[in-house]
Design an enzyme around this catalytic site. Sequence first.
Site, PDB file in Angstrom:
ATOM      1  N   LYS A 217      27.579  44.551   9.442  1.00 55.34           N
ATOM      2  CA  LYS A 217      26.346  45.213   8.991  1.00 55.34           C
ATOM      3  C   LYS A 217      26.563  46.725   8.997  1.00 55.34           C
ATOM      4  O   LYS A 217      26.283  47.390  10.006  1.00 55.34           O
ATOM      5  CB  LYS A 217      25.186  44.856   9.932  1.00 55.34           C
TER       6      LYS A 217
ATOM      7  N   ASP B 278      27.331  44.380  14.426  1.00 58.35           N
ATOM      8  CA  ASP B 278      26.034  44.940  14.071  1.00 58.35           C
ATOM      9  C   ASP B 278      26.059  46.424  14.452  1.00 58.35           C
ATOM     10  O   ASP B 278      26.568  47.251  13.693  1.00 58.35           O
ATOM     11  CB  ASP B 278      24.977  44.113  14.829  1.00 58.35           C
TER      12      ASP B 278
HETATM   13  P1  IMP Z   1      26.360  44.532  18.315  1.00 53.27           P
HETATM   14  O1  IMP Z   1      26.801  44.838  19.714  1.00 53.27           O
HETATM   15  O2  IMP Z   1      25.039  45.180  17.963  1.00 53.27           O
HETATM   16  O3  IMP Z   1      27.429  44.865  17.278  1.00 53.27           O
HETATM   17  O4  IMP Z   1      26.042  43.000  18.236  1.00 53.27           O
HETATM   18  C1  IMP Z   1      27.069  42.117  18.394  1.00 53.27           C
HETATM   19  C2  IMP Z   1      26.662  40.708  18.694  1.00 53.27           C
HETATM   20  O5  IMP Z   1      25.270  40.467  18.497  1.00 53.27           O
HETATM   21  C3  IMP Z   1      27.368  39.775  17.734  1.00 53.27           C
HETATM   22  O6  IMP Z   1      28.633  39.420  18.222  1.00 53.27           O
HETATM   23  C4  IMP Z   1      26.401  38.621  17.658  1.00 53.27           C
HETATM   24  O7  IMP Z   1      26.674  37.711  18.687  1.00 53.27           O
HETATM   25  C5  IMP Z   1      25.052  39.247  17.849  1.00 53.27           C
HETATM   26  N1  IMP Z   1      24.401  39.506  16.550  1.00 53.27           N
HETATM   27  C6  IMP Z   1      24.297  40.660  15.868  1.00 53.27           C
HETATM   28  N2  IMP Z   1      23.648  40.508  14.709  1.00 53.27           N
HETATM   29  C7  IMP Z   1      23.338  39.189  14.631  1.00 53.27           C
HETATM   30  C8  IMP Z   1      22.679  38.381  13.635  1.00 53.27           C
HETATM   31  O8  IMP Z   1      22.234  38.827  12.561  1.00 53.27           O
HETATM   32  N3  IMP Z   1      22.573  37.060  13.939  1.00 53.27           N
HETATM   33  C9  IMP Z   1      23.036  36.500  15.091  1.00 53.27           C
HETATM   34  N4  IMP Z   1      23.670  37.219  16.017  1.00 53.27           N
HETATM   35  C10 IMP Z   1      23.816  38.547  15.808  1.00 53.27           C
END
Ligand code: IMP
Length: 180
Positions: free
Chosen positions: A134, A106
Amino acid sequence: MGIINIKGKTFEKYIDNEEINLIIKSLSQKINNDYSGKEICFIVVLNGAFIFATDLFKQIEGLPTISFIKLSSYDGLSSTGKVKELIGLNTDIKGKNVIIVDDIIDTGNTMELIVEMLKEKKPSSLEVCTLMFKPQSFKKDFNIKYFGREISDEFIIGYGLDFDEYGRNLKDIYQIKNDI
Ligand code: IMP
Ligand code: MG
Protein backbone atom coordinates in the site's frame (compact mmCIF):
# COMPACT_ATOMS: atom_id res chain seq x y z
CA MET A 1 -19.58 -15.43 -4.71
CA GLY A 2 -18.39 -11.84 -5.19
CA ILE A 3 -19.48 -10.61 -1.74
CA ILE A 4 -18.52 -11.84 1.74
CA ASN A 5 -19.86 -10.61 5.08
CA ILE A 6 -17.76 -10.90 8.21
CA LYS A 7 -18.79 -9.42 11.56
CA GLY A 8 -20.96 -6.71 10.03
CA LYS A 9 -18.45 -5.69 7.34
CA THR A 10 -18.93 -6.33 3.64
CA PHE A 11 -16.05 -7.30 1.39
CA GLU A 12 -16.14 -7.60 -2.39
CA LYS A 13 -13.91 -9.60 -4.69
CA TYR A 14 -10.86 -7.57 -5.67
CA ILE A 15 -8.05 -9.81 -7.00
CA ASP A 16 -8.86 -13.31 -8.13
CA ASN A 17 -6.75 -16.40 -7.61
CA GLU A 18 -5.62 -16.54 -11.24
CA GLU A 19 -4.16 -13.05 -10.98
CA ILE A 20 -2.50 -13.94 -7.67
CA ASN A 21 -0.89 -16.96 -9.36
CA LEU A 22 0.44 -14.76 -12.16
CA ILE A 23 1.85 -12.28 -9.64
CA ILE A 24 3.60 -15.11 -7.78
CA LYS A 25 4.96 -16.56 -11.00
CA SER A 26 6.48 -13.23 -11.93
CA LEU A 27 7.94 -12.71 -8.44
CA SER A 28 9.48 -16.18 -8.42
CA GLN A 29 11.03 -15.61 -11.86
CA LYS A 30 12.68 -12.40 -10.64
CA ILE A 31 13.98 -14.09 -7.51
CA ASN A 32 15.26 -17.13 -9.46
CA ASN A 33 17.13 -14.78 -11.83
CA ASP A 34 18.58 -12.63 -9.09
CA TYR A 35 19.73 -15.57 -6.93
CA SER A 36 20.78 -18.01 -9.62
CA GLY A 37 23.28 -20.46 -8.07
CA LYS A 38 22.88 -18.95 -4.60
CA GLU A 39 21.12 -20.39 -1.58
CA ILE A 40 18.18 -18.39 -0.26
CA CYS A 41 16.95 -18.47 3.33
CA PHE A 42 13.30 -17.35 3.35
CA ILE A 43 11.96 -15.94 6.60
CA VAL A 44 8.18 -15.82 6.57
CA VAL A 45 6.15 -13.49 8.75
CA LEU A 46 3.21 -15.37 10.29
CA ASN A 47 0.28 -15.57 10.20
CA GLY A 48 -0.72 -13.62 7.11
CA ALA A 49 2.06 -14.72 4.75
CA PHE A 50 1.67 -18.48 5.18
CA ILE A 51 -0.30 -19.16 1.98
CA PHE A 52 1.69 -16.74 -0.18
CA ALA A 53 4.99 -18.11 1.11
CA THR A 54 3.92 -21.68 0.41
CA ASP A 55 2.99 -20.94 -3.19
CA LEU A 56 6.11 -18.82 -3.78
CA PHE A 57 8.48 -21.33 -2.19
CA LYS A 58 7.32 -24.13 -4.51
CA GLN A 59 8.46 -22.08 -7.50
CA ILE A 60 11.97 -21.31 -6.24
CA GLU A 61 14.84 -23.19 -7.86
CA GLY A 62 17.87 -24.68 -6.14
CA LEU A 63 18.01 -25.48 -2.43
CA PRO A 64 16.21 -22.71 -0.56
CA THR A 65 15.38 -23.01 3.13
CA ILE A 66 12.37 -21.57 4.91
CA SER A 67 11.58 -20.62 8.49
CA PHE A 68 8.79 -18.74 10.17
CA ILE A 69 8.65 -15.85 12.60
CA LYS A 70 5.83 -14.08 14.30
CA LEU A 71 5.45 -10.46 15.34
CA SER A 72 2.05 -9.24 16.28
CA SER A 73 1.17 -5.55 15.89
CA TYR A 74 -2.23 -5.50 14.30
CA ASP A 75 -5.60 -5.17 15.96
CA GLY A 76 -8.76 -5.23 13.84
CA LEU A 77 -8.94 -2.70 11.03
CA SER A 78 -6.07 -0.36 11.80
CA SER A 79 -2.42 -0.64 12.69
CA THR A 80 -1.67 0.21 16.31
CA GLY A 81 1.88 1.12 15.41
CA LYS A 82 3.04 -0.86 18.44
CA VAL A 83 5.07 -3.93 17.75
CA LYS A 84 5.63 -6.82 20.11
CA GLU A 85 8.44 -9.34 20.29
CA LEU A 86 9.83 -11.48 17.53
CA ILE A 87 9.15 -15.17 18.10
CA GLY A 88 10.49 -18.24 16.40
CA LEU A 89 13.79 -17.32 14.77
CA ASN A 90 15.88 -20.36 15.53
CA THR A 91 17.88 -20.38 12.30
CA ASP A 92 21.38 -18.91 12.18
CA ILE A 93 21.21 -16.39 9.31
CA LYS A 94 24.79 -15.12 9.61
CA GLY A 95 26.33 -15.02 6.14
CA LYS A 96 23.09 -16.16 4.46
CA ASN A 97 21.05 -14.58 1.67
CA VAL A 98 17.84 -13.77 3.48
CA ILE A 99 14.51 -12.79 1.93
CA ILE A 100 11.78 -11.74 4.37
CA VAL A 101 8.32 -12.71 3.08
CA ASP A 102 5.14 -10.95 4.18
CA ASP A 103 1.56 -10.77 2.96
CA ILE A 104 1.22 -6.99 2.88
CA ILE A 105 3.19 -3.87 3.71
CA ASP A 106 0.97 -1.05 4.89
CA THR A 107 2.70 1.62 7.03
CA GLY A 108 5.89 -0.44 7.00
CA ASN A 109 6.19 -0.32 10.81
CA THR A 110 6.24 -4.08 11.18
CA MET A 111 8.69 -4.77 8.38
CA GLU A 112 11.04 -1.96 9.43
CA LEU A 113 11.38 -3.54 12.84
CA ILE A 114 11.95 -7.01 11.41
CA VAL A 115 14.59 -5.67 9.00
CA GLU A 116 16.42 -3.93 11.86
CA MET A 117 16.34 -7.04 14.05
CA LEU A 118 17.51 -9.36 11.29
CA LYS A 119 20.31 -6.99 10.15
CA GLU A 120 21.87 -7.36 13.59
CA LYS A 121 22.29 -11.07 12.86
CA LYS A 122 24.64 -10.23 9.97
CA PRO A 123 23.13 -11.95 6.94
CA SER A 124 25.24 -11.47 3.79
CA SER A 125 22.18 -9.98 2.05
CA LEU A 126 18.71 -9.04 3.21
CA GLU A 127 15.74 -8.25 0.95
CA VAL A 128 12.01 -7.84 1.43
CA CYS A 129 9.29 -9.62 -0.55
CA THR A 130 5.61 -8.80 -0.09
CA LEU A 131 2.57 -9.89 -2.05
CA MET A 132 0.64 -6.64 -1.55
CA PHE A 133 1.95 -3.12 -1.02
CA LYS A 134 0.00 0.00 0.00
CA PRO A 135 2.28 2.83 -1.21
CA GLN A 136 -0.05 5.60 0.01
CA SER A 137 0.37 4.63 3.65
CA PHE A 138 4.01 3.53 3.48
CA LYS A 139 6.11 5.95 5.53
CA LYS A 140 9.51 4.25 5.70
CA ASP A 141 12.64 4.29 3.61
CA PHE A 142 13.77 0.66 3.54
CA ASN A 143 13.83 -0.87 0.08
CA ILE A 144 11.06 -3.28 -0.95
CA LYS A 145 12.86 -5.16 -3.70
CA TYR A 146 10.05 -7.60 -4.47
CA PHE A 147 6.39 -6.64 -4.33
CA GLY A 148 3.58 -8.37 -6.14
CA ARG A 149 1.08 -5.59 -6.55
CA GLU A 150 0.48 -2.06 -5.39
CA ILE A 151 -3.02 -1.49 -4.02
CA SER A 152 -4.99 1.42 -2.60
CA ASP A 153 -5.29 1.97 1.14
CA GLU A 154 -8.51 0.01 1.64
CA PHE A 155 -8.51 -3.02 3.91
CA ILE A 156 -8.28 -6.41 2.20
CA ILE A 157 -8.77 -10.02 3.26
CA GLY A 158 -8.29 -13.47 1.75
CA TYR A 159 -5.36 -15.59 0.60
CA GLY A 160 -3.94 -15.57 4.13
CA LEU A 161 -5.00 -12.03 5.06
CA ASP A 162 -7.56 -11.70 7.83
CA PHE A 163 -10.16 -9.48 9.42
CA ASP A 164 -10.08 -10.40 13.12
CA GLU A 165 -8.66 -13.80 12.12
CA TYR A 166 -11.43 -14.54 9.61
CA GLY A 167 -11.12 -14.70 5.85
CA ARG A 168 -7.66 -16.26 5.60
CA ASN A 169 -9.06 -19.31 3.81
CA LEU A 170 -10.50 -17.39 0.85
CA LYS A 171 -8.64 -18.22 -2.35
CA ASP A 172 -9.27 -14.76 -3.82
CA ILE A 173 -8.55 -11.38 -2.24
CA TYR A 174 -11.52 -9.22 -1.18
CA GLN A 175 -11.61 -5.51 -0.42
CA ILE A 176 -13.75 -3.84 2.21
CA LYS A 177 -16.82 -2.11 0.86
CA ASN A 178 -17.26 1.20 2.60
CA ASP A 179 -20.79 2.15 3.56
CA ILE A 180 -22.36 4.71 1.27
P1 IMP B 1 2.19 -2.34 8.78
O1 IMP B 1 3.08 -2.52 9.97
O2 IMP B 1 1.28 -1.14 8.90
O3 IMP B 1 2.97 -2.31 7.47
O4 IMP B 1 1.19 -3.55 8.74
C1 IMP B 1 1.69 -4.80 8.52
C2 IMP B 1 0.77 -5.92 8.88
O5 IMP B 1 -0.57 -5.51 9.13
C3 IMP B 1 0.67 -6.87 7.70
O6 IMP B 1 1.71 -7.82 7.74
C4 IMP B 1 -0.70 -7.47 7.90
O7 IMP B 1 -0.62 -8.58 8.74
C5 IMP B 1 -1.50 -6.37 8.54
N1 IMP B 1 -2.27 -5.62 7.53
C6 IMP B 1 -2.01 -4.43 6.97
N2 IMP B 1 -2.93 -4.07 6.08
C7 IMP B 1 -3.83 -5.09 6.05
C8 IMP B 1 -5.03 -5.34 5.28
O8 IMP B 1 -5.48 -4.55 4.43
N3 IMP B 1 -5.65 -6.52 5.55
C9 IMP B 1 -5.21 -7.42 6.47
N4 IMP B 1 -4.09 -7.23 7.17
C10 IMP B 1 -3.41 -6.08 6.98
MG1 MG C 1 1.39 -9.77 8.46
